[in-house]
Design an enzyme around this catalytic site. Structure first.
Site, PDB file in Angstrom:
ATOM      1  N   GLU A  31      -0.732  -2.995  -5.083  1.00 45.84           N
ATOM      2  CA  GLU A  31      -0.563  -2.700  -6.498  1.00 45.84           C
ATOM      3  C   GLU A  31       0.815  -3.221  -6.888  1.00 45.84           C
ATOM      4  OE1 GLU A  31      -0.929   1.409  -7.672  1.00 45.84           O
ATOM      5  OE2 GLU A  31      -0.510   0.906  -9.765  1.00 45.84           O
ATOM      6  N   ARG A 255      -1.655   4.615   8.661  1.00 45.01           N
ATOM      7  CA  ARG A 255      -0.551   3.911   8.026  1.00 45.01           C
ATOM      8  C   ARG A 255       0.668   3.955   8.946  1.00 45.01           C
ATOM      9  NH1 ARG A 255      -0.379   5.176   2.789  1.00 45.01           N
ATOM     10  NH2 ARG A 255       1.763   4.640   2.392  1.00 45.01           N
ATOM     11  N   LYS A 265       6.537   3.888  -2.245  1.00 43.92           N
ATOM     12  CA  LYS A 265       7.085   3.003  -3.278  1.00 43.92           C
ATOM     13  C   LYS A 265       7.719   3.807  -4.410  1.00 43.92           C
ATOM     14  CE  LYS A 265       3.460   0.263  -3.632  1.00 43.92           C
ATOM     15  NZ  LYS A 265       2.480  -0.650  -4.243  1.00 43.92           N
TER      16      LYS A 265
HETATM   17  P1  ATP Z   1       2.812   3.587  -1.767  1.00 42.32           P
HETATM   18  O1  ATP Z   1       2.093   4.878  -1.521  1.00 42.32           O
HETATM   19  O2  ATP Z   1       4.091   3.424  -1.039  1.00 42.32           O
HETATM   20  O3  ATP Z   1       2.901   3.206  -3.210  1.00 42.32           O
HETATM   21  P2  ATP Z   1       0.427   2.171  -1.549  1.00 42.32           P
HETATM   22  O4  ATP Z   1      -0.465   2.396  -0.418  1.00 42.32           O
HETATM   23  O5  ATP Z   1       0.033   2.828  -2.794  1.00 42.32           O
HETATM   24  O6  ATP Z   1       1.883   2.499  -1.094  1.00 42.32           O
HETATM   25  P3  ATP Z   1      -0.427  -0.436  -2.233  1.00 42.32           P
HETATM   26  O7  ATP Z   1       0.279  -1.495  -2.974  1.00 42.32           O
HETATM   27  O8  ATP Z   1      -1.598   0.199  -2.852  1.00 42.32           O
HETATM   28  O9  ATP Z   1       0.658   0.649  -1.885  1.00 42.32           O
HETATM   29  O10 ATP Z   1      -0.784  -0.933  -0.776  1.00 42.32           O
HETATM   30  C1  ATP Z   1      -1.369  -2.161  -0.487  1.00 42.32           C
HETATM   31  C2  ATP Z   1      -2.002  -2.096   0.867  1.00 42.32           C
HETATM   32  O11 ATP Z   1      -1.013  -1.797   1.862  1.00 42.32           O
HETATM   33  C3  ATP Z   1      -3.034  -1.000   0.937  1.00 42.32           C
HETATM   34  O12 ATP Z   1      -4.174  -1.482   1.624  1.00 42.32           O
HETATM   35  C4  ATP Z   1      -2.355   0.091   1.699  1.00 42.32           C
HETATM   36  O13 ATP Z   1      -3.278   0.870   2.408  1.00 42.32           O
HETATM   37  C5  ATP Z   1      -1.422  -0.689   2.626  1.00 42.32           C
HETATM   38  N1  ATP Z   1      -0.270   0.126   2.995  1.00 42.32           N
HETATM   39  C6  ATP Z   1       0.568   0.772   2.178  1.00 42.32           C
HETATM   40  N2  ATP Z   1       1.479   1.480   2.878  1.00 42.32           N
HETATM   41  C7  ATP Z   1       1.199   1.255   4.183  1.00 42.32           C
HETATM   42  C8  ATP Z   1       1.773   1.716   5.418  1.00 42.32           C
HETATM   43  N3  ATP Z   1       2.821   2.540   5.437  1.00 42.32           N
HETATM   44  N4  ATP Z   1       1.226   1.283   6.566  1.00 42.32           N
HETATM   45  C9  ATP Z   1       0.184   0.442   6.559  1.00 42.32           C
HETATM   46  N5  ATP Z   1      -0.410  -0.013   5.445  1.00 42.32           N
HETATM   47  C10 ATP Z   1       0.094   0.381   4.272  1.00 42.32           C
HETATM   48 MG    MG Z   2      -1.946   2.366  -3.625  1.00 40.45          MG
END
Ligand code: ATP
Ligand code: MG
Length: 581
Positions: A31, A255, A265
């Protein structure tokens, strides 16, 4: 590819291929509401890595369904970071590319009696969802007719209603054991301009109504995400089945969590907005851009992701493993240099004996050497200057040697001298001897203090016969220390980083605490540093091992600071080895 056991996702993929599934298609779906962090790097290495390993394709798809928080700045940084990590996508796509198709699918569900327009507020909807043990309550608008729903949904799109006035919900089961099925919201009204579609839309699909269908449109065979999406999977499958579209499948892995590291984020944004750090690329941030600026290499991050593996259950990885990975890579590729962080002046009193000034300069003895400074100005030093050959990288013979000037006055590390050292201290002490790295043995003859009693200078002698590693009478000396010629030293700034948080889990908060209460006040210590002259011409981003101190890389701030600024990437000490026993 190195030999190792398959991880569980590779097993799934190999099973798929063995069963005749054909080419695999994955995607990385960020995102664009912040910069990528090391957790995303794990997901990138996994998704792009699978495509590479199995001859498939991986798309980059921006999950841009929430215009309120998203921005092109983030889109651009995400693309740059993925490329820097060494990956390239098959297709660049946006969930917003599919808004028209998603709208049509919503209409299709309405026609089938599987969706309705609800006039309740989002708060009312939340309040009537029920709990894990109690069913929810049906909305009073749940039995609206298809025609009315079609009309209202079209008018939602046309902008007739205010934000929050209505939503489109799936019509499934308010008593379903999986709360996700209790008439989930599919669309909400948001009169907000989108970074791509601008003002074309004022209704936006929810994650659950966009993600699976976007996967399906791109014919994603393996939609890999983190464990928290496991509860969404049945709904993901439900939409695909109801709409009869390409059957993408979702697989979840744990994760990445790292000790002393914040990986949300939203909270990283908070650190940036509150000025706790200098920006998303502050070298203390766990973002890809921060790590790049800190001196991490793409290879070290990929190696780390590989070492971490792919787990089915949540766990926390020791930050030491990440540091081990960068140390291992930099040990191979970074050239060695000498620099002194905490200087103590040493005068080698007999260094110029028998040296007759300019006329006597010959052979390996030059009497005038340009002084390297960041401005490139040339100062001249008239005393005896011996050029010492130093190995650039003992791990890489092709890196060759460089010549470093040695003169009568040098700086050594203050911690390399002790007046009353404990047992086992092999560095310099009064009356003791130590070797200057790649040069002579020196002996401490006298300790000079200022009025306050602080040691300001050591007066030493050197053994002229000890230049090639031996000594005049065969005596052996254990300690070797680094040094720089005082006359030639380039003064710079060292930024010595430690973890941004002082608590292993910054989110482990007591009453009234937030993660901001766990900031490490010493996460950045700035120090003067005296460097050998060759470092004046280092390029921004270039990595070095400062012998016996750590790995450093030149920061872009050097220009505005008017002197070389070096970030400490990591110390030399390997705390991971200890963890491993
Ligand atoms: P945040 O909660 O920090 O905003 P998010 O998961 O919402 O992170 P996205 O931009 O939606 O952020 O993530 C893109 C991809 O990266 C998704 O498939 C998510 O599952 C993966 N991802 C995010 N954080 C991690 C992590 N700590 N370890 C592994 N994969 C991750
Ligand atoms: Mg997300």
């Amino acid at each position: 590819m190195e030999e190792r056991n398959l991880n569980f996702i590779e097993e799934i993929v190999e099973g798929y291929i063995a069963a005749g599934g054909g080419e695999i298609q994955t995607r990385f779906p960020p995102e664009p509401n912040g910069y990528l962090h090391i957790g995303h790097a794990k997901s990138i290495c996994l998704n792009f890595g699978l495509a590479q390993r199995y001859g498939g394709r991986c798309n980059l798809r921006f999950d841009d369904t929430n215009p309120v928080k998203e921005d092109v700045e983030y889109v651009d940084s995400i693309k740059a970071d993925i490329r820097w990590l060494g990956f390239d996508w098959a297709l660049e796509r946006y969930a917003s590319d599919y808004f028209e198709q998603l709208y049509d699918w919503a209409v299709e569900l309405i026609r089938k009696g599987k969706a309705y327009v609800d006039d309740q507020t989002q708060e009312q909807i939340r309040a009537t969802r029920g709990t894990v043990t109690e069913p929810g309550v049906n909305s009073p608008w749940r039995e609206r007719g298809v025609e009315e729903n079609l009309d209202l949904f079209a008018r939602m799109r046309a902008g007739e209603f205010a934000d929050g006035a209505k939503v489109l919900r799936a019509r499934i089961d308010m008593g379903h054991a999986n709360m996700m099925f209790r008439d989930p919201i599919l669309y909400r009204i948001l009169h907000t301009s989108h970074h791509r579609t601008e003002d074309k839309w004022c209704i936006y699909p929810m994650y659950d109504f966009a993600h699976g269908q976007s996967d399906s449109i791109e014919r994603i065979t393996h939609s890999i995400c983190t464990l928290e999406f496991a509860v969404h999977r049945p709904l993901y499958d439900w939409f695909i089945e109801e709409l009869g579209i390409f059957p993408s499948h979702q697989y979840e892995f744990a994760r990445l969590n790292l000790t002393y590291t914040m990986m949300s984020k939203r909270k990283l944004l908070q650190l940036v907005q509150q000025g706790v750090v200098g920006g998303w690329d502050d070298p203390r941030m766990p973002t890809i851009s921060g790590m790049r600026r800190r001196g991490y290499t793409p290879a070290s991050i990929r190696a780390f992701a590989e070492r971490v593996g792919v787990a089915r259950r949540d766990n926390v990885i020791d930050l030491g493993l990440l540091e081990f990975s960068v140390r291992e890579d930099l040990n191979r590729v970074a050239q060695r240099r000498m620099a002194v962080v905490n200087p103590l002046k040493v005068v080698i009193v007999n260094f110029e004996e028998g040296f007759g000034g300019a006329a006597a300069g010959s052979g390996d003895v030059a009497n005038v050497v340009p002084r390297g400074t960041s401005e490139g100005e040339v100062a001249e030093y008239e005393g005896r200057t011996e050029m010492v050959s130093c190995v650039n990288n003992p791990e890489d013979e092709s890196a060759g040697v460089r010549e470093v000037p040695l003169t009568r006055e040098i700086y050594i590390e203050r911690t390399d001298f002790m007046e009353e050292p404990p047992k086992g201290f092999h560095r310099l002490r009064p009356g003791g001897e130590v070797r200057l790295r790649y040069a002579y043995l020196i002996k401490c003859e006298e300790v000079v203090r200022d009025e306050a009693g602080e040691i300001v200078e050591l007066r030493c002698t050197y053994d002229p016969a000890s230049g090639s590693g031996g000594s005049s009478d065969g005596r052996r000396v254990k300690g070797v220390i680094h040094w720089v010629s005082a006359a030639h030293a380039v003064e710079g700034e060292a930024r010595l980083y430690s973890t941004l948080f002082s608590k292993e889990n910054p989110d482990d908060c007591g009453e009234g605490e937030t993660f901001l209460d766990h900031l490490n006040p010493e996460s950045l210590v700035v120090s003067k540093i005296f460097m050998e002259p060759s470092l004046a011409s280092a390029a921004v981003g270039e990595a070095f091992q400062f012998e016996r101190i750590g790995y450093f890389c030149k920061d872009g701030d050097s220009v505005s600071a008017g002197r070389p600024v070096f970030n400490r990437t990591v110390t030399l000490k390997d705390s991971w080895a200890k963890v491993q026993k």
